[in-house]
Scaffold this motif. Structure first.
Motif, PDB file in Angstrom:
ATOM      1  N   ALA A  39       0.843  -1.194   0.000  1.00 51.59           N
ATOM      2  CA  ALA A  39       0.000   0.000   0.000  1.00 51.59           C
ATOM      3  C   ALA A  39       0.879   1.246   0.000  1.00 51.59           C
ATOM      4  O   ALA A  39       1.967   1.251   0.570  1.00 51.59           O
ATOM      5  N   PHE A  40       0.387   2.300  -0.640  1.00 54.85           N
ATOM      6  CA  PHE A  40       1.137   3.556  -0.691  1.00 54.85           C
ATOM      7  C   PHE A  40       1.199   4.163   0.704  1.00 54.85           C
ATOM      8  O   PHE A  40       0.224   4.138   1.446  1.00 54.85           O
ATOM      9  N   ASN A  41       2.349   4.694   1.046  1.00 55.67           N
ATOM     10  CA  ASN A  41       2.533   5.323   2.356  1.00 55.67           C
ATOM     11  C   ASN A  41       2.759   6.818   2.161  1.00 55.67           C
ATOM     12  O   ASN A  41       3.660   7.227   1.423  1.00 55.67           O
ATOM     13  N   TRP A  42       1.939   7.648   2.832  1.00 56.24           N
ATOM     14  CA  TRP A  42       1.988   9.097   2.661  1.00 56.24           C
ATOM     15  C   TRP A  42       3.017   9.779   3.559  1.00 56.24           C
ATOM     16  O   TRP A  42       3.218  10.984   3.449  1.00 56.24           O
ATOM     17  N   THR A  43       3.675   9.042   4.433  1.00 55.27           N
ATOM     18  CA  THR A  43       4.639   9.654   5.340  1.00 55.27           C
ATOM     19  C   THR A  43       5.822  10.247   4.580  1.00 55.27           C
ATOM     20  O   THR A  43       6.390   9.590   3.705  1.00 55.27           O
ATOM     21  N   GLY A  44       6.182  11.489   4.918  1.00 55.00           N
ATOM     22  CA  GLY A  44       7.361  12.100   4.318  1.00 55.00           C
ATOM     23  C   GLY A  44       7.177  13.576   4.021  1.00 55.00           C
ATOM     24  O   GLY A  44       6.072  14.125   4.092  1.00 55.00           O
ATOM     25  N   GLN A  77       1.631   9.054   8.415  1.00 53.84           N
ATOM     26  CA  GLN A  77       0.499   8.151   8.296  1.00 53.84           C
ATOM     27  C   GLN A  77       0.486   7.135   9.427  1.00 53.84           C
ATOM     28  O   GLN A  77       1.503   6.498   9.726  1.00 53.84           O
ATOM     29  N   ILE A  78      -0.684   6.979  10.067  1.00 58.39           N
ATOM     30  CA  ILE A  78      -0.925   5.974  11.093  1.00 58.39           C
ATOM     31  C   ILE A  78      -2.127   5.155  10.641  1.00 58.39           C
ATOM     32  O   ILE A  78      -3.253   5.658  10.644  1.00 58.39           O
ATOM     33  N   ASP A  79      -1.894   3.911  10.199  1.00 59.93           N
ATOM     34  CA  ASP A  79      -2.936   3.101   9.564  1.00 59.93           C
ATOM     35  C   ASP A  79      -3.472   3.885   8.360  1.00 59.93           C
ATOM     36  O   ASP A  79      -2.715   4.204   7.468  1.00 59.93           O
ATOM     37  N   ASN A  80      -4.767   4.228   8.363  1.00 59.57           N
ATOM     38  CA  ASN A  80      -5.318   4.997   7.241  1.00 59.57           C
ATOM     39  C   ASN A  80      -5.400   6.494   7.522  1.00 59.57           C
ATOM     40  O   ASN A  80      -5.806   7.266   6.655  1.00 59.57           O
ATOM     41  N   ILE A  81      -5.054   6.908   8.716  1.00 54.48           N
ATOM     42  CA  ILE A  81      -5.128   8.312   9.102  1.00 54.48           C
ATOM     43  C   ILE A  81      -3.812   9.006   8.746  1.00 54.48           C
ATOM     44  O   ILE A  81      -2.728   8.524   9.072  1.00 54.48           O
ATOM     45  N   VAL A  82      -3.930  10.145   8.075  1.00 49.47           N
ATOM     46  CA  VAL A  82      -2.755  10.936   7.695  1.00 49.47           C
ATOM     47  C   VAL A  82      -2.869  12.314   8.344  1.00 49.47           C
ATOM     48  O   VAL A  82      -3.865  13.019   8.149  1.00 49.47           O
ATOM     49  N   ILE A  83      -1.864  12.677   9.133  1.00 50.34           N
ATOM     50  CA  ILE A  83      -1.819  14.004   9.737  1.00 50.34           C
ATOM     51  C   ILE A  83      -0.594  14.736   9.206  1.00 50.34           C
ATOM     52  O   ILE A  83       0.401  14.107   8.807  1.00 50.34           O
ATOM     53  N   TYR A  99      -7.796  10.963   5.397  1.00 52.29           N
ATOM     54  CA  TYR A  99      -7.995   9.518   5.390  1.00 52.29           C
ATOM     55  C   TYR A  99      -7.507   8.992   4.053  1.00 52.29           C
ATOM     56  O   TYR A  99      -7.906   9.487   2.988  1.00 52.29           O
ATOM     57  N   ALA A 100      -6.624   7.981   4.103  1.00 55.80           N
ATOM     58  CA  ALA A 100      -6.011   7.446   2.897  1.00 55.80           C
ATOM     59  C   ALA A 100      -6.707   6.170   2.439  1.00 55.80           C
ATOM     60  O   ALA A 100      -6.869   5.232   3.231  1.00 55.80           O
ATOM     61  N   PHE A 101      -7.116   6.148   1.170  1.00 57.67           N
ATOM     62  CA  PHE A 101      -7.570   4.935   0.506  1.00 57.67           C
ATOM     63  C   PHE A 101      -6.414   4.483  -0.394  1.00 57.67           C
ATOM     64  O   PHE A 101      -6.419   4.740  -1.602  1.00 57.67           O
ATOM     65  N   ASP A 102      -5.402   3.868   0.236  1.00 54.28           N
ATOM     66  CA  ASP A 102      -4.164   3.499  -0.463  1.00 54.28           C
ATOM     67  C   ASP A 102      -3.503   4.760  -1.028  1.00 54.28           C
ATOM     68  O   ASP A 102      -3.039   5.605  -0.266  1.00 54.28           O
ATOM     69  N   ASN A 103      -3.510   4.929  -2.367  1.00 58.14           N
ATOM     70  CA  ASN A 103      -2.830   6.090  -2.960  1.00 58.14           C
ATOM     71  C   ASN A 103      -3.777   7.255  -3.239  1.00 58.14           C
ATOM     72  O   ASN A 103      -3.430   8.171  -4.001  1.00 58.14           O
ATOM     73  N   PHE A 104      -4.960   7.242  -2.639  1.00 59.06           N
ATOM     74  CA  PHE A 104      -5.916   8.349  -2.771  1.00 59.06           C
ATOM     75  C   PHE A 104      -6.197   8.891  -1.370  1.00 59.06           C
ATOM     76  O   PHE A 104      -6.552   8.140  -0.465  1.00 59.06           O
ATOM     77  N   LEU A 105      -6.031  10.199  -1.209  1.00 62.12           N
ATOM     78  CA  LEU A 105      -6.149  10.843   0.105  1.00 62.12           C
ATOM     79  C   LEU A 105      -7.188  11.956   0.055  1.00 62.12           C
ATOM     80  O   LEU A 105      -7.157  12.802  -0.848  1.00 62.12           O
ATOM     81  N   VAL A 106      -8.093  11.962   1.012  1.00 61.15           N
ATOM     82  CA  VAL A 106      -9.015  13.088   1.192  1.00 61.15           C
ATOM     83  C   VAL A 106      -8.687  13.719   2.542  1.00 61.15           C
ATOM     84  O   VAL A 106      -8.342  13.018   3.505  1.00 61.15           O
ATOM     85  N   TYR A 107      -8.772  15.043   2.629  1.00 62.43           N
ATOM     86  CA  TYR A 107      -8.332  15.709   3.854  1.00 62.43           C
ATOM     87  C   TYR A 107      -9.068  17.028   4.070  1.00 62.43           C
ATOM     88  O   TYR A 107      -9.638  17.627   3.145  1.00 62.43           O
ATOM     89  N   GLY A 108      -9.002  17.485   5.317  1.00 57.27           N
ATOM     90  CA  GLY A 108      -9.437  18.818   5.696  1.00 57.27           C
ATOM     91  C   GLY A 108      -8.260  19.545   6.324  1.00 57.27           C
ATOM     92  O   GLY A 108      -7.325  18.917   6.824  1.00 57.27           O
TER      93      GLY A 108
END
Length: 225
Positions: free
Chosen positions: A40-45, A87-93, A132-141
Motif C-alpha cells: 500500500a502507498f505510504n503518505w509519510t514524508g 500516516q498511522i494506519d489509514n489516518i494521515v496528519i 484519510y487514505a484509501f491506499d494512494n488516494f487521500l481526502v483531507y481537511g
C-alpha cells in the motif's frame, strides 16, 4: 520346477526395474506461488510542490466610519507549497505552508469623485491537515492561519495615492490528493480565507477600512521525498 521359479523371479525383477525407471522419468513440478500483493502507498514524508488556480476576492469598504460599498472579483493565483505528512494506519496528519502571487483585484470603488482599486498581491497560509487514505488516494481537511498583502490605489482629480497593508486572519478548506507514482502526487483543493480588516491611509481622517475575504480553488503537483 527350478526353471519356473527362476523365470518367475526374473519376471518380477524386470517388472520392478521397469516401474523404477518410469518413476525416475517423472518430473516434480512445485505448485505455483501466488504473486505478492503490491504494498500500500505510504503518505509519510516531506514534500514540495506548486499550484495554480483562481482566487475570488470579496471586499467590504468604509470611509471615516461610513459604508462605501462592497464588491468581488476573480483573479489568478499561483505559488508553491511545502509540508510533511505522517500516516498511522489509514489516518494521515500533517502540516503545510504555502505562498502565492495573485492578480485578484476589486476596482472602481467610487466616493466623492475619487476611484479606488484594491488588489490582493500575495496570499499565504500555514495549516494543519488531517486526512484519510484509501491506499494512494487521500481526502483531507485543513485549517490554520492565513496572511496576505493588499494594496489600495486611490485616484482623485488632484492626484493619486496608494497604501499597502499586511492582513492576518484564518483559513479552512478541503482537498483530495492522488499519488501517480511513489514520488509524484496531484491535488485539487478549496479554501475559504478570511483576512480580517485593515485601515489604509490612517492619516486621512480615519482612512479607508477594508474587510477582505477570498475563496481559493486550485490544482497542484507535489514531489514526495
Amino acid at each position: 520346477m527350478n526353471i519356473l521359479r527362476v523365470s518367475a523371479l526374473a519376471s518380477v525383477s524386470l517388472l520392478a526395474l521397469g516401474l523404477t525407471a518410469q518413476a525416475a522419468d517423472l518430473t516434480y513440478e512445485p505448485a505455483p506461488v501466488a504473486a505478492a500483493a503490491p504494498a500500500a502507498f505510504n503518505w509519510t514524508g516531506f514534500y514540495l510542490g506548486v499550484h495554480a488556480g483562481a482566487a475570488i476576492l470579496d471586499g467590504d469598504y468604509s470611509f471615516t466610519g461610513v459604508d462605501i460599498g462592497s464588491d468581488k472579483n476573480t483573479g489568478f493565483i499561483g505559488g508553491a507549497q511545502a509540508g510533511y505528512n505522517y500516516q498511522i494506519d489509514n489516518i494521515v496528519i500533517g502540516a503545510q505552508t504555502d505562498f502565492a502571487y495573485t492578480s485578484a483585484k476589486i476596482g472602481d470603488q467610487n466616493f466623492l469623485g475619487a476611484t479606488a482599486e484594491n488588489k490582493l498581491e500575495w496570499l499565504g497560509s500555514t495549516t494543519a491537515r488531517v486526512g484519510y487514505a484509501f491506499d494512494n488516494f487521500l481526502v483531507y481537511g485543513q485549517g490554520g492561519v492565513a496572511y496576505g498583502q493588499s494594496k489600495i490605489d486611490v485616484n482623485t482629480p488632484i492626484g493619486s495615492v496608494d497604501d499597502s497593508k499586511w492582513h492576518v486572519g484564518w483559513t479552512a478548506g478541503v482537498g483530495a490528493e492522488y499519488a501517480f507514482t511513489h514520488n509524484i502526487t496531484g491535488l485539487l483543493e478549496y479554501n475559504y480565507v478570511d483576512l480580517g480588516s485593515k485601515t489604509y491611509f490612517e492619516n486621512a481622517t480615519n482612512g479607508i477600512k477594508a474587510d477582505l475575504t477570498t475563496n481559493v480553488i486550485k490544482a497542484g503537483l507535489n514531489y514526495k521525498f
